[in-house]
Every structure is written in C-alpha cells, then in structure tokens.
Design a protein around this motif. Structure first.
Motif, PDB file in Angstrom:
ATOM      1  N   UNK A  82       4.740   9.669   5.213  1.00 26.10           N
ATOM      2  CA  UNK A  82       4.390  10.495   6.584  1.00 26.10           C
ATOM      3  C   UNK A  82       2.937  11.380   6.347  1.00 26.10           C
ATOM      4  N   UNK A  83       2.590  11.388   5.223  1.00 26.81           N
ATOM      5  CA  UNK A  83       1.161  12.302   5.246  1.00 26.81           C
ATOM      6  C   UNK A  83       0.462  11.479   3.882  1.00 26.81           C
ATOM      7  N   UNK A  84      -0.077  10.229   4.027  1.00 25.34           N
ATOM      8  CA  UNK A  84      -0.516   9.727   3.099  1.00 25.34           C
ATOM      9  C   UNK A  84      -2.004  10.298   2.663  1.00 25.34           C
ATOM     10  N   UNK A  85      -2.383  10.234   1.295  1.00 23.87           N
ATOM     11  CA  UNK A  85      -3.640  10.719   0.883  1.00 23.87           C
ATOM     12  C   UNK A  85      -4.671   9.678   1.072  1.00 23.87           C
ATOM     13  N   UNK A  86      -4.472   8.232   1.422  1.00 24.79           N
ATOM     14  CA  UNK A  86      -5.395   7.501   1.497  1.00 24.79           C
ATOM     15  C   UNK A  86      -5.646   6.431   0.279  1.00 24.79           C
ATOM     16  N   UNK A  87      -4.944   6.565  -0.698  1.00 24.08           N
ATOM     17  CA  UNK A  87      -5.126   5.771  -1.867  1.00 24.08           C
ATOM     18  C   UNK A  87      -4.553   4.246  -1.595  1.00 24.08           C
ATOM     19  N   UNK A  88      -3.535   4.299  -0.911  1.00 28.81           N
ATOM     20  CA  UNK A  88      -2.534   3.006  -0.413  1.00 28.81           C
ATOM     21  C   UNK A  88      -3.523   2.223   0.375  1.00 28.81           C
ATOM     22  N   UNK A  89      -3.897   2.888   1.424  1.00 25.53           N
ATOM     23  CA  UNK A  89      -4.743   2.198   2.670  1.00 25.53           C
ATOM     24  C   UNK A  89      -5.980   1.495   1.861  1.00 25.53           C
ATOM     25  N   UNK A  90      -6.841   2.213   1.162  1.00 23.34           N
ATOM     26  CA  UNK A  90      -7.933   1.745   0.268  1.00 23.34           C
ATOM     27  C   UNK A  90      -7.601   0.446  -0.342  1.00 23.34           C
TER      28      UNK A  90
ATOM     29  N   UNK B 181       0.848  -1.244  -0.073  1.00 21.99           N
ATOM     30  CA  UNK B 181      -0.141  -0.163   0.092  1.00 21.99           C
ATOM     31  C   UNK B 181       0.883   1.316   0.043  1.00 21.99           C
ATOM     32  N   UNK B 182       1.987   1.319   0.851  1.00 24.41           N
ATOM     33  CA  UNK B 182       2.804   2.340   0.818  1.00 24.41           C
ATOM     34  C   UNK B 182       3.421   2.523  -0.556  1.00 24.41           C
ATOM     35  N   UNK B 183       3.808   1.434  -1.092  1.00 19.13           N
ATOM     36  CA  UNK B 183       4.710   1.807  -2.266  1.00 19.13           C
ATOM     37  C   UNK B 183       3.657   2.013  -3.520  1.00 19.13           C
ATOM     38  N   UNK B 184       2.539   1.431  -3.507  1.00 20.60           N
ATOM     39  CA  UNK B 184       1.407   2.042  -4.504  1.00 20.60           C
ATOM     40  C   UNK B 184       1.246   3.470  -4.253  1.00 20.60           C
ATOM     41  N   UNK B 185       1.209   3.837  -3.092  1.00 21.36           N
ATOM     42  CA  UNK B 185       0.694   5.358  -2.969  1.00 21.36           C
ATOM     43  C   UNK B 185       1.878   6.245  -3.205  1.00 21.36           C
ATOM     44  N   UNK B 186       3.175   5.673  -3.091  1.00 21.58           N
ATOM     45  CA  UNK B 186       4.330   6.700  -3.403  1.00 21.58           C
ATOM     46  C   UNK B 186       4.448   6.703  -5.107  1.00 21.58           C
ATOM     47  N   UNK B 187       4.002   5.577  -5.535  1.00 22.96           N
ATOM     48  CA  UNK B 187       4.140   5.486  -7.201  1.00 22.96           C
ATOM     49  C   UNK B 187       3.026   6.495  -7.661  1.00 22.96           C
ATOM     50  N   UNK B 188       1.778   6.401  -6.914  1.00 22.03           N
ATOM     51  CA  UNK B 188       0.714   7.262  -7.547  1.00 22.03           C
ATOM     52  C   UNK B 188       0.879   8.760  -7.159  1.00 22.03           C
TER      53      UNK B 188
END
Length: 112
Positions: free
Chosen positions: A80-88, A32-39
């Motif tokens: 540190x400040x995820x937008x939430x797409x990785x968690x979703x 999820x963290x890697x996906x969010x970083x890529x996004x």
C-alpha cells in the motif's frame, strides 16, 4: 559414489540461471512487491534490535508476536505504501531482459 546431474539452467552453485520468468510483467511486479516486503521486514527487525534495554514485560512469546506483527506490517507497507526499492529492482530487471535477448547470436552465428 552417486553422480549428481545439474540442469542446464543452473550454474552449479544452486542458483537458477533461467530468466524466462522475466518476460512477464506480472511476475516482475510480484517479485518486486515480495522483495520490498522482505527489505522492509529486515529494516523493521533491525530497528527492533536497536533498543536500549529490555522492557519490564518482555518475553519470548511477546517477541515472537512482535516479529509476526512486523512481518504483516512489512507486507502491508509493500502493498500500500511502497518505498520504491521493489519498483527499482523491477525496472532494472525489465531493462536487463531485452539486453540479454538482443545479445544472443543470430541463426548464422553472428551477433546482431
């Protein structure tokens, strides 16, 4: 002519169908963290390309440095400040894993 053996965990299109890694919460969180970083990185790159014109001191070296800086910024934002797409995505995969396991046939051949 050589024959190519396709593993049983592959669908033949180069995509693995192995879902055993979904069982670990740590693996899901890391994905999820890697996906969010890529996004976020793709979002920053799109924002950079939407400029109205070239700057006075723009160069290939400056652009490459800016791309590396954006990549680090995206990783930092995801951590540190995820937008939430990785968690979703993580929540979706966590819900999907038990459903696949429950749909598997029992030992007598019937579904639960």
């Amino acid at each position: 002519m050589t024959q190519v053996n396709v593993p049983a965990t592959s669908n033949g299109g180069g995509v693995s169908m192995d879902t055993s890694r979904l069982a670990s919460k740590e693996n899901l969180d890391a994905a999820g963290k890697r996906f969010e970083a890529i996004f976020v990185g793709m979002m920053l790159k799109s924002m950079r390309t939407a400029s109205l014109g070239e700057g006075l001191f723009d160069s290939k070296a400056g652009q490459q440095f800016r791309d590396m800086q954006d990549q680090q910024l995206a990783q930092s934002m995801a951590a540190h400040a995820p937008i939430g797409i990785g968690k979703a995505m993580t929540d979706f995969l966590a819900k999907a894993a038990p459903v696949e396991a429950a749909a598997a046939p029992t030992t007598d051949g019937s579904t639960p």
